[in-house]
Design a protein around this motif. Structure first.
Motif, PDB file in Angstrom:
ATOM      1  N   GLN A 275      -9.590  46.352  41.578  1.00 33.23           N
ATOM      2  CA  GLN A 275      -9.043  47.631  41.991  1.00 33.23           C
ATOM      3  C   GLN A 275      -9.913  48.241  43.088  1.00 33.23           C
ATOM      4  OE1 GLN A 275      -7.545  50.329  38.744  1.00 33.23           O
ATOM      5  NE2 GLN A 275      -8.786  48.965  37.473  1.00 33.23           N
ATOM      6  N   LYS A 276      -9.310  49.051  43.904  1.00 34.79           N
ATOM      7  CA  LYS A 276     -10.082  49.866  44.818  1.00 34.79           C
ATOM      8  C   LYS A 276     -10.775  50.972  44.019  1.00 34.79           C
ATOM      9  CE  LYS A 276      -7.155  49.169  48.903  1.00 34.79           C
ATOM     10  NZ  LYS A 276      -6.275  49.829  49.919  1.00 34.79           N
ATOM     11  N   GLU A 277     -11.939  51.365  44.499  1.00 34.90           N
ATOM     12  CA  GLU A 277     -12.659  52.461  43.841  1.00 34.90           C
ATOM     13  C   GLU A 277     -12.117  53.808  44.321  1.00 34.90           C
ATOM     14  OE1 GLU A 277     -14.603  52.140  41.426  1.00 34.90           O
ATOM     15  OE2 GLU A 277     -15.252  50.050  41.502  1.00 34.90           O
ATOM     16  N   PRO A 278     -12.077  54.808  43.435  1.00 36.76           N
ATOM     17  CA  PRO A 278     -12.448  54.749  42.018  1.00 36.76           C
ATOM     18  C   PRO A 278     -11.396  54.016  41.206  1.00 36.76           C
ATOM     19  CG  PRO A 278     -11.579  56.919  42.542  1.00 36.76           C
ATOM     20  CD  PRO A 278     -11.640  56.173  43.843  1.00 36.76           C
ATOM     21  N   ALA A 279     -11.847  53.079  40.403  1.00 39.39           N
ATOM     22  CA  ALA A 279     -10.933  52.227  39.648  1.00 39.39           C
ATOM     23  C   ALA A 279     -10.413  52.944  38.409  1.00 39.39           C
ATOM     24  CB  ALA A 279     -11.650  50.950  39.230  1.00 39.39           C
ATOM     25  N   ARG A 280      -9.160  52.682  38.077  1.00 42.50           N
ATOM     26  CA  ARG A 280      -8.628  53.150  36.805  1.00 42.50           C
ATOM     27  C   ARG A 280      -9.321  52.403  35.663  1.00 42.50           C
ATOM     28  NH1 ARG A 280      -4.242  54.219  40.169  1.00 42.50           N
ATOM     29  NH2 ARG A 280      -2.929  55.995  39.506  1.00 42.50           N
ATOM     30  N   LYS A 281      -9.512  53.092  34.549  1.00 45.22           N
ATOM     31  CA  LYS A 281     -10.203  52.517  33.396  1.00 45.22           C
ATOM     32  C   LYS A 281      -9.204  52.081  32.335  1.00 45.22           C
ATOM     33  CE  LYS A 281     -14.077  53.549  35.404  1.00 45.22           C
ATOM     34  NZ  LYS A 281     -14.891  52.483  36.055  1.00 45.22           N
ATOM     35  N   LEU A 282      -9.700  51.261  31.417  1.00 45.53           N
ATOM     36  CA  LEU A 282      -8.931  50.827  30.250  1.00 45.53           C
ATOM     37  C   LEU A 282      -9.548  51.493  29.012  1.00 45.53           C
ATOM     38  CD1 LEU A 282      -8.570  47.033  31.112  1.00 45.53           C
ATOM     39  CD2 LEU A 282      -6.728  48.738  31.101  1.00 45.53           C
ATOM     40  N   PRO A 283      -9.171  52.739  28.725  1.00 43.21           N
ATOM     41  CA  PRO A 283      -9.878  53.499  27.689  1.00 43.21           C
ATOM     42  C   PRO A 283      -9.752  52.919  26.293  1.00 43.21           C
ATOM     43  CG  PRO A 283      -7.866  54.637  28.368  1.00 43.21           C
ATOM     44  CD  PRO A 283      -8.077  53.516  29.338  1.00 43.21           C
ATOM     45  N   LYS A 284      -8.632  52.236  25.992  1.00 46.68           N
ATOM     46  CA  LYS A 284      -8.466  51.688  24.648  1.00 46.68           C
ATOM     47  C   LYS A 284      -9.387  50.492  24.406  1.00 46.68           C
ATOM     48  CE  LYS A 284      -5.048  54.475  23.575  1.00 46.68           C
ATOM     49  NZ  LYS A 284      -3.714  53.942  23.223  1.00 46.68           N
ATOM     50  N   LEU A 285      -9.804  49.812  25.485  1.00 42.38           N
ATOM     51  CA  LEU A 285     -10.697  48.660  25.362  1.00 42.38           C
ATOM     52  C   LEU A 285     -12.160  49.027  25.546  1.00 42.38           C
ATOM     53  CD1 LEU A 285      -7.860  47.308  26.019  1.00 42.38           C
ATOM     54  CD2 LEU A 285      -9.182  45.411  26.932  1.00 42.38           C
ATOM     55  N   ALA A 286     -12.422  50.288  25.883  1.00 44.43           N
ATOM     56  CA  ALA A 286     -13.781  50.683  26.277  1.00 44.43           C
ATOM     57  C   ALA A 286     -14.794  50.471  25.167  1.00 44.43           C
ATOM     58  CB  ALA A 286     -13.781  52.141  26.725  1.00 44.43           C
ATOM     59  N   GLY A 287     -14.395  50.633  23.921  1.00 42.91           N
ATOM     60  CA  GLY A 287     -15.344  50.498  22.823  1.00 42.91           C
ATOM     61  C   GLY A 287     -15.355  49.129  22.177  1.00 42.91           C
ATOM     62  N   VAL A 288     -14.669  48.163  22.779  1.00 37.86           N
ATOM     63  CA  VAL A 288     -14.551  46.830  22.186  1.00 37.86           C
ATOM     64  C   VAL A 288     -15.469  45.859  22.913  1.00 37.86           C
ATOM     65  CG1 VAL A 288     -12.994  44.921  21.655  1.00 37.86           C
ATOM     66  CG2 VAL A 288     -12.150  47.286  21.558  1.00 37.86           C
ATOM     67  N   PRO A 289     -16.484  45.290  22.249  1.00 35.37           N
ATOM     68  CA  PRO A 289     -17.327  44.288  22.910  1.00 35.37           C
ATOM     69  C   PRO A 289     -16.524  43.019  23.187  1.00 35.37           C
ATOM     70  CG  PRO A 289     -17.895  44.446  20.589  1.00 35.37           C
ATOM     71  CD  PRO A 289     -16.925  45.555  20.864  1.00 35.37           C
ATOM     72  N   VAL A 290     -16.732  42.456  24.378  1.00 30.20           N
ATOM     73  CA  VAL A 290     -15.968  41.295  24.820  1.00 30.20           C
ATOM     74  C   VAL A 290     -16.921  40.221  25.327  1.00 30.20           C
ATOM     75  CG1 VAL A 290     -14.335  40.432  26.549  1.00 30.20           C
ATOM     76  CG2 VAL A 290     -13.911  42.630  25.425  1.00 30.20           C
ATOM     77  N   ALA A 291     -16.689  38.988  24.903  1.00 32.08           N
ATOM     78  CA  ALA A 291     -17.376  37.829  25.464  1.00 32.08           C
ATOM     79  C   ALA A 291     -16.338  36.922  26.107  1.00 32.08           C
ATOM     80  CB  ALA A 291     -18.134  37.062  24.389  1.00 32.08           C
ATOM     81  N   VAL A 292     -16.518  36.620  27.387  1.00 27.20           N
ATOM     82  CA  VAL A 292     -15.686  35.638  28.072  1.00 27.20           C
ATOM     83  C   VAL A 292     -16.498  34.352  28.130  1.00 27.20           C
ATOM     84  CG1 VAL A 292     -14.536  35.013  30.231  1.00 27.20           C
ATOM     85  CG2 VAL A 292     -14.431  37.373  29.389  1.00 27.20           C
ATOM     86  N   VAL A 293     -16.023  33.312  27.445  1.00 21.04           N
ATOM     87  CA  VAL A 293     -16.774  32.065  27.264  1.00 21.04           C
ATOM     88  C   VAL A 293     -16.232  31.004  28.216  1.00 21.04           C
ATOM     89  CG1 VAL A 293     -17.454  30.271  25.620  1.00 21.04           C
ATOM     90  CG2 VAL A 293     -17.170  32.646  24.843  1.00 21.04           C
TER      91      VAL A 293
END
Length: 357
Positions: A275-293
């Motif tokens: 996204q161009k800055e300022p980027a829109r956020k994903l608030p529902k995912l903000a508190g979820v730790p994610v590992a991309v393996v």
């Protein structure tokens, strides 16, 4: 000679017993419809559960398969050994493994479920999954692939067994992922808070479920998820970043065109669309730790950095877990089926432990 899959052979070669408290299945996401032939159901998700007798973790793991595969991708390796279901059950996790709508034991009648796309031809499966190093037009890093059991070519016993479990995806990606979200939300409502372990084209399901039920998704392990962000190739354009159907953005985005995009070169040298800055956020995912393996010898080495960058820009606590950084070498895209799948599972388990999951 004792047949290789006879009870006597399997019993003799068994290691530590796998002791379960419960094992069974159920269905979610069943949508009643009316057809020319009468009442029917569509969009259903098959769910199989494995509950260890020695249940040492509060949170279960929901395993979501990729592309033209099915839940059995997690039920064994290509040599007939145990899979990630068994390995995580042995680690004390309850496991729920699904067949996404139209895959495996979830029926794929195109008159009811919707039109199907083409199956991958055997040479493409060889190039992408089992024998990438043998192709002259191979992707960068393919020469490092060493973990497939057997030749990885059509006519080889282990390859043909792998190919036997593959099938087409729904041709309408938006409809398919809408069905996946409905079944996955119902699953979480039935089992409670869980960890999601996704693979490849199952990746969008993880993002959609965390968006729909953020309080019930404790963490996401995305194994080489469909990407990079905003890619337009099959199995469906990721018009909403990492999904083909809407996610919740802040400020709100009512159409994909609201997401202003730019192409950039990441520090790794990979080109990504963000996204161009300022980027829109994903608030529902903000508190979820994610590992991309990502496997050392997979084509996803060129796509996963863009996925991670998109998530981080959108305010998601995403980490890129490169197996080579953990001295786990030679893996391709189907790492859960390869000879060192237990080592990959250990890396994932270590990350989960680091997040108290």
């Amino acid at each position: 000679m004792t047949p290789p899959f006879s009870p006597a052979r399997l019993h003799a070669e068994a290691g530590e017993p796998l002791v379960l408290a419960r094992h069974g299945f159920f269905w979610t996401g069943v949508e009643p419809i009316t057809t020319d032939d009468g009442p029917a159901v569509r969009g259903q998700t098959y769910v199989e559960y494995w509950i260890p007798q020695d249940l040492r973790h509060r949170l279960p793991i929901v395993m979501i398969h990729g592309g033209g595969g099915q839940g059995l991708d997690y039920l064994g390796d290509v040599a007939g050994g145990e899979g990630w279901v068994h390995r995580f059950v042995r680690k004390g996790y309850a496991v729920y493994v699904i067949d996404r709508p139209g895959h495996g034991r979830s029926p794929a009648d195109p008159k009811i479920q919707g039109p199907l796309g083409p199956s991958l031809p055997a040479p493409m499966v060889e190039r992408l999954f089992s024998a990438p190093s043998r192709f002259p037009d191979r992707y960068p890093g393919a020469e490092l692939h060493t973990q497939w059991v057997g030749e990885g070519r059509y006519g080889d016993e282990t390859f043909d067994a792998f190919l036997a479990g593959m099938g087409p995806m729904n041709a309408d990606a938006a409809q398919h992922y809408t069905d996946c979200r409905r079944g996955g939300v119902e699953l979480l409502d039935l089992i409670g808070e869980a960890i999601l372990l996704t693979h490849s084209a199952g990746g969008p399901v993880g993002w959609l479920l965390a968006d729909a039920r953020p309080g019930l998704v404790a963490g996401i392990v995305a194994v080489e998820p469909l990407g990079p962000s905003f890619q337009g190739a099959p199995p469906g354009a990721l018009t909403w970043g990492l999904t083909a159907v809407p996610l919740t953005f802040e400020p709100p985005a009512t159409t994909p065109e609201d997401l202003e995009l730019r192409e950039t070169t990441l520090p790794s040298g990979v080109t990504a669309v963000l996204q161009k800055e300022p980027a829109r956020k994903l608030p529902k995912l903000a508190g979820v730790p994610v590992a991309v393996v990502t496997g050392e010898a997979s084509w996803a080495m060129g796509t996963d950095p863009g996925t991670v960058a998109f998530l981080q820009q959108a305010g998601v606590a995403a980490e890129h877990v490169r197996l080579a950084d953990h001295e786990v070498r030679g893996n391709g895209h189907m790492m859960m089926c390869e000879r060192n799948g237990d080592e990959v599972a250990d890396v994932i388990a270590s990350w989960l432990s680091s997040k108290d999951l």
